[in-house]
Write a protein that holds these residues in place. Structure first.
Motif, mmCIF file in Angstrom:
data_model
loop_
_atom_site.group_PDB
_atom_site.id
_atom_site.type_symbol
_atom_site.label_atom_id
_atom_site.label_comp_id
_atom_site.label_asym_id
_atom_site.label_seq_id
_atom_site.Cartn_x
_atom_site.Cartn_y
_atom_site.Cartn_z
ATOM 1 N N SER A 181 0.810 -1.219 0.000
ATOM 2 C CA SER A 181 0.000 0.000 0.000
ATOM 3 C C SER A 181 0.845 1.273 0.000
ATOM 4 C CB SER A 181 -0.947 0.008 1.200
ATOM 5 O OG SER A 181 -0.197 -0.101 2.389
ATOM 6 N N THR A 182 2.185 1.134 0.072
ATOM 7 C CA THR A 182 3.066 2.301 0.006
ATOM 8 C C THR A 182 4.188 2.024 -0.994
ATOM 9 O OG1 THR A 182 4.459 1.466 1.795
ATOM 10 C CG2 THR A 182 2.697 2.990 2.422
ATOM 11 N N GLY A 183 4.894 3.076 -1.364
ATOM 12 C CA GLY A 183 6.014 2.922 -2.286
ATOM 13 C C GLY A 183 6.874 4.175 -2.291
ATOM 14 N N PHE A 184 8.097 4.039 -2.787
ATOM 15 C CA PHE A 184 9.002 5.184 -2.927
ATOM 16 C C PHE A 184 8.769 5.807 -4.298
ATOM 17 C CE2 PHE A 184 11.345 2.425 0.061
ATOM 18 C CZ PHE A 184 11.599 3.334 1.078
ATOM 19 N N TYR A 185 8.307 7.058 -4.310
ATOM 20 C CA TYR A 185 7.994 7.742 -5.560
ATOM 21 C C TYR A 185 9.188 8.562 -6.034
ATOM 22 C CZ TYR A 185 2.958 6.818 -5.281
ATOM 23 O OH TYR A 185 1.728 6.219 -5.261
ATOM 24 N N ARG A 186 9.418 8.556 -7.345
ATOM 25 C CA ARG A 186 10.516 9.326 -7.930
ATOM 26 C C ARG A 186 10.050 9.933 -9.245
ATOM 27 N NH1 ARG A 186 15.180 9.429 -5.158
ATOM 28 N NH2 ARG A 186 16.784 10.534 -6.264
ATOM 29 N N LEU A 187 10.438 11.180 -9.511
ATOM 30 C CA LEU A 187 10.083 11.862 -10.760
ATOM 31 C C LEU A 187 11.357 12.182 -11.518
ATOM 32 C CD1 LEU A 187 7.706 13.973 -12.160
ATOM 33 C CD2 LEU A 187 9.457 15.498 -11.354
ATOM 34 N N PHE A 188 11.381 11.857 -12.804
ATOM 35 C CA PHE A 188 12.474 12.229 -13.706
ATOM 36 C C PHE A 188 11.897 13.134 -14.776
ATOM 37 C CE2 PHE A 188 15.459 8.233 -13.562
ATOM 38 C CZ PHE A 188 15.876 8.596 -12.293
ATOM 39 N N GLU A 189 12.588 14.215 -15.097
ATOM 40 C CA GLU A 189 12.252 15.024 -16.262
ATOM 41 C C GLU A 189 13.495 15.023 -17.126
ATOM 42 O OE1 GLU A 189 10.813 19.513 -17.106
ATOM 43 O OE2 GLU A 189 10.156 18.654 -15.207
ATOM 44 N N PHE A 190 13.350 14.651 -18.384
ATOM 45 C CA PHE A 190 14.525 14.453 -19.226
ATOM 46 C C PHE A 190 14.213 14.646 -20.700
ATOM 47 C CE2 PHE A 190 12.290 10.553 -18.365
ATOM 48 C CZ PHE A 190 12.224 9.890 -19.582
ATOM 49 N N LYS A 191 15.286 14.808 -21.488
ATOM 50 C CA LYS A 191 15.161 14.904 -22.941
ATOM 51 C C LYS A 191 15.875 13.707 -23.547
ATOM 52 C CE LYS A 191 14.963 19.893 -23.609
ATOM 53 N NZ LYS A 191 15.661 21.074 -24.115
ATOM 54 N N VAL A 192 15.171 12.979 -24.406
ATOM 55 C CA VAL A 192 15.760 11.840 -25.113
ATOM 56 C C VAL A 192 15.142 11.709 -26.494
ATOM 57 C CG1 VAL A 192 16.354 10.398 -23.119
ATOM 58 C CG2 VAL A 192 14.111 10.188 -24.145
ATOM 59 N N ASP A 193 15.774 10.892 -27.309
ATOM 60 C CA ASP A 193 15.221 10.521 -28.594
ATOM 61 C C ASP A 193 14.030 9.600 -28.324
ATOM 62 O OD1 ASP A 193 14.913 10.243 -31.275
ATOM 63 O OD2 ASP A 193 16.632 8.913 -31.576
ATOM 64 N N SER A 194 12.967 9.734 -29.069
ATOM 65 C CA SER A 194 11.741 8.975 -28.788
ATOM 66 C C SER A 194 11.946 7.463 -28.848
ATOM 67 C CB SER A 194 10.626 9.397 -29.740
ATOM 68 O OG SER A 194 11.038 9.217 -31.081
ATOM 69 N N GLU A 195 12.956 6.986 -29.598
ATOM 70 C CA GLU A 195 13.184 5.543 -29.680
ATOM 71 C C GLU A 195 13.647 4.954 -28.352
ATOM 72 O OE1 GLU A 195 15.749 5.842 -33.081
ATOM 73 O OE2 GLU A 195 13.984 6.825 -33.920
ATOM 74 N N LEU A 196 14.253 5.770 -27.489
ATOM 75 C CA LEU A 196 14.754 5.268 -26.207
ATOM 76 C C LEU A 196 13.625 4.970 -25.216
ATOM 77 C CD1 LEU A 196 17.238 4.622 -24.436
ATOM 78 C CD2 LEU A 196 17.098 6.957 -23.606
ATOM 79 N N ILE A 197 12.467 5.610 -25.394
ATOM 80 C CA ILE A 197 11.367 5.441 -24.438
ATOM 81 C C ILE A 197 10.936 3.984 -24.337
ATOM 82 C CG2 ILE A 197 8.950 6.037 -23.955
ATOM 83 C CD1 ILE A 197 10.989 8.242 -23.244
ATOM 84 N N SER A 198 10.799 3.290 -25.468
ATOM 85 C CA SER A 198 10.378 1.880 -25.400
ATOM 86 C C SER A 198 11.443 1.046 -24.696
ATOM 87 C CB SER A 198 10.070 1.328 -26.785
ATOM 88 O OG SER A 198 11.206 1.421 -27.608
ATOM 89 N N LYS A 199 12.704 1.332 -24.938
ATOM 90 C CA LYS A 199 13.798 0.610 -24.271
ATOM 91 C C LYS A 199 13.750 0.864 -22.755
ATOM 92 C CE LYS A 199 18.839 0.280 -24.416
ATOM 93 N NZ LYS A 199 20.057 0.811 -25.008
ATOM 94 N N LEU A 200 13.524 2.114 -22.381
ATOM 95 C CA LEU A 200 13.443 2.494 -20.967
ATOM 96 C C LEU A 200 12.256 1.794 -20.292
ATOM 97 C CD1 LEU A 200 14.640 4.450 -18.786
ATOM 98 C CD2 LEU A 200 12.938 6.103 -19.539
ATOM 99 N N GLU A 201 11.116 1.783 -20.965
ATOM 100 C CA GLU A 201 9.926 1.162 -20.384
ATOM 101 C C GLU A 201 10.074 -0.354 -20.262
ATOM 102 O OE1 GLU A 201 6.385 2.733 -22.297
ATOM 103 O OE2 GLU A 201 6.541 4.516 -21.038
#
Length: 117
Positions: free
Chosen positions: A57-77
């Motif tokens: 019921s709890t968790g450690f939350y973290r926010l990242f704001e970043f610039k990348v090439d759109s192809e990296l998003i699928s790799k990151l996910e």
């Protein structure tokens, strides 16, 4: 062209502080080692979730704001899904209005902390 994104992810609450830091570093390194640029990072700490996920019921939350090439998003996910320390994540592509809002929010936060000091 690099797009700006924001990712919020939740680490499982059973992790120790060093394990959370290691998890955060792993994803930060994925972004930076693939030509991405970290813009902002926020540690929201341990928070209660709206509903249990994997019986937690709890968790450690973290926010990242970043610039990348759109192809990296699928790799990151894919990496987020594979990592058992991460119980939820969400990545959003920021349009120019969201970028302006984020910058304004950070500026106001900075001013507030300077006043308190």
């Amino acid at each position: 062209m690099l797009n700006q994104y924001e990712t919020v992810f939740i680490c499982t609450p059973v992790l120790s502080e060093p394990q959370v830091k290691e998890t955060v570093k792993k994803f930060r390194d994925i972004i930076t080692s693939n030509g991405g640029e970290m813009i902002h990072e926020e540690d929201w700490g341990m928070k209660k979730m709206a509903y249990p996920i994997q019986k937690k019921s709890t968790g450690f939350y973290r926010l990242f704001e970043f610039k990348v090439d759109s192809e990296l998003i699928s790799k990151l996910e894919i990496e987020f899904r594979r990592d058992e320390r991460v119980i939820r994540f969400m990545t959003v592509k920021l349009d120019k209005y969201a970028v302006e809002y984020s910058e304004k929010r950070r500026r106001l936060q900075k001013e507030k902390t300077e006043k308190e000091a």
